[in-house]
Design a protein around this motif. Structure first.
Motif, PDB file in Angstrom:
ATOM      1  N   ASP A 249     -13.301  14.701  20.783  1.00 21.62           N
ATOM      2  CA  ASP A 249     -14.394  15.097  21.673  1.00 21.62           C
ATOM      3  C   ASP A 249     -15.723  14.849  20.962  1.00 21.62           C
ATOM      4  O   ASP A 249     -15.781  14.651  19.741  1.00 21.62           O
ATOM      5  CB  ASP A 249     -14.244  16.544  22.151  1.00 21.62           C
ATOM      6  N   LEU A 250     -16.769  14.853  21.726  1.00 23.21           N
ATOM      7  CA  LEU A 250     -18.099  14.518  21.212  1.00 23.21           C
ATOM      8  C   LEU A 250     -18.511  15.437  20.067  1.00 23.21           C
ATOM      9  O   LEU A 250     -19.039  14.968  19.052  1.00 23.21           O
ATOM     10  CB  LEU A 250     -19.130  14.583  22.344  1.00 23.21           C
ATOM     11  N   GLU A 251     -18.274  16.721  20.198  1.00 24.23           N
ATOM     12  CA  GLU A 251     -18.668  17.672  19.154  1.00 24.23           C
ATOM     13  C   GLU A 251     -17.959  17.366  17.832  1.00 24.23           C
ATOM     14  O   GLU A 251     -18.572  17.406  16.766  1.00 24.23           O
ATOM     15  CB  GLU A 251     -18.362  19.103  19.596  1.00 24.23           C
ATOM     16  N   GLU A 252     -16.675  17.035  17.899  1.00 23.65           N
ATOM     17  CA  GLU A 252     -15.922  16.702  16.696  1.00 23.65           C
ATOM     18  C   GLU A 252     -16.479  15.443  16.032  1.00 23.65           C
ATOM     19  O   GLU A 252     -16.673  15.399  14.811  1.00 23.65           O
ATOM     20  CB  GLU A 252     -14.444  16.491  17.037  1.00 23.65           C
TER      21      GLU A 252
ATOM     22  N   HIS B 256     -12.114   7.563  18.267  1.00 21.09           N
ATOM     23  CA  HIS B 256     -13.138   7.973  19.215  1.00 21.09           C
ATOM     24  C   HIS B 256     -12.523   8.367  20.556  1.00 21.09           C
ATOM     25  O   HIS B 256     -12.957   9.348  21.172  1.00 21.09           O
ATOM     26  CB  HIS B 256     -14.154   6.835  19.397  1.00 21.09           C
TER      27      HIS B 256
ATOM     28  N   GLU C 192     -19.510  14.230  16.283  1.00 22.53           N
ATOM     29  CA  GLU C 192     -20.832  14.543  15.727  1.00 22.53           C
ATOM     30  C   GLU C 192     -20.717  15.288  14.403  1.00 22.53           C
ATOM     31  O   GLU C 192     -21.427  14.968  13.439  1.00 22.53           O
ATOM     32  CB  GLU C 192     -21.647  15.360  16.729  1.00 22.53           C
ATOM     33  N   GLU C 193     -19.830  16.280  14.337  1.00 22.44           N
ATOM     34  CA  GLU C 193     -19.653  17.046  13.107  1.00 22.44           C
ATOM     35  C   GLU C 193     -19.134  16.160  11.969  1.00 22.44           C
ATOM     36  O   GLU C 193     -19.617  16.242  10.838  1.00 22.44           O
ATOM     37  CB  GLU C 193     -18.700  18.214  13.338  1.00 22.44           C
TER      38      GLU C 193
END
Length: 101
Positions: A57-60, A53, A62-63
């Motif tokens: 990054d946040l997008e990674e 974590h 989430e995906e």
């Protein structure tokens, strides 16, 4: 005939209860994100490795979380289908006597 239908309904309820006790999982990045669900497709837990974590990054995250959830739900679907097919086969074998076979 109604007895057979009642038995089928009871069998379906038994299967649903059993599926609640079966855990399946989906994980990505070598277990960095792990999702646990029941075979009834209820998400029970999501674990994200803190080390992963920190570097993502946040997008990674989430995906990858979506991928892990979909893997767990696919496993749940596979288990559910297997259980239902086995039950259907058992029920159809029992229905044979209804039609004089």
């Amino acid at each position: 005939m109604f007895d057979k239908l009642f038995q089928a309904q009871q069998k379906a309820e038994e299967i649903k209860k059993r599926l609640d006790t079966i855990s399946v999982s989906g994980e990505v990045e070598g277990g960095a994100i792990k999702v646990i669900a029941t075979a009834n497709k209820e998400i029970k837990s999501i674990t994200i490795d803190p080390t992963f974590h920190e570097g993502a990054d946040l997008e990674e995250v989430e995906e990858l979380l979506v991928v892990a959830i979909n893997k767990a739900l696919q496993q749940a679907e596979n288990v559910s289908q297997t259980e239902m097919q086995a039950a259907t086969k058992d029920m159809l074998g029992g229905l044979g006597g209804m039609f004089g076979s």
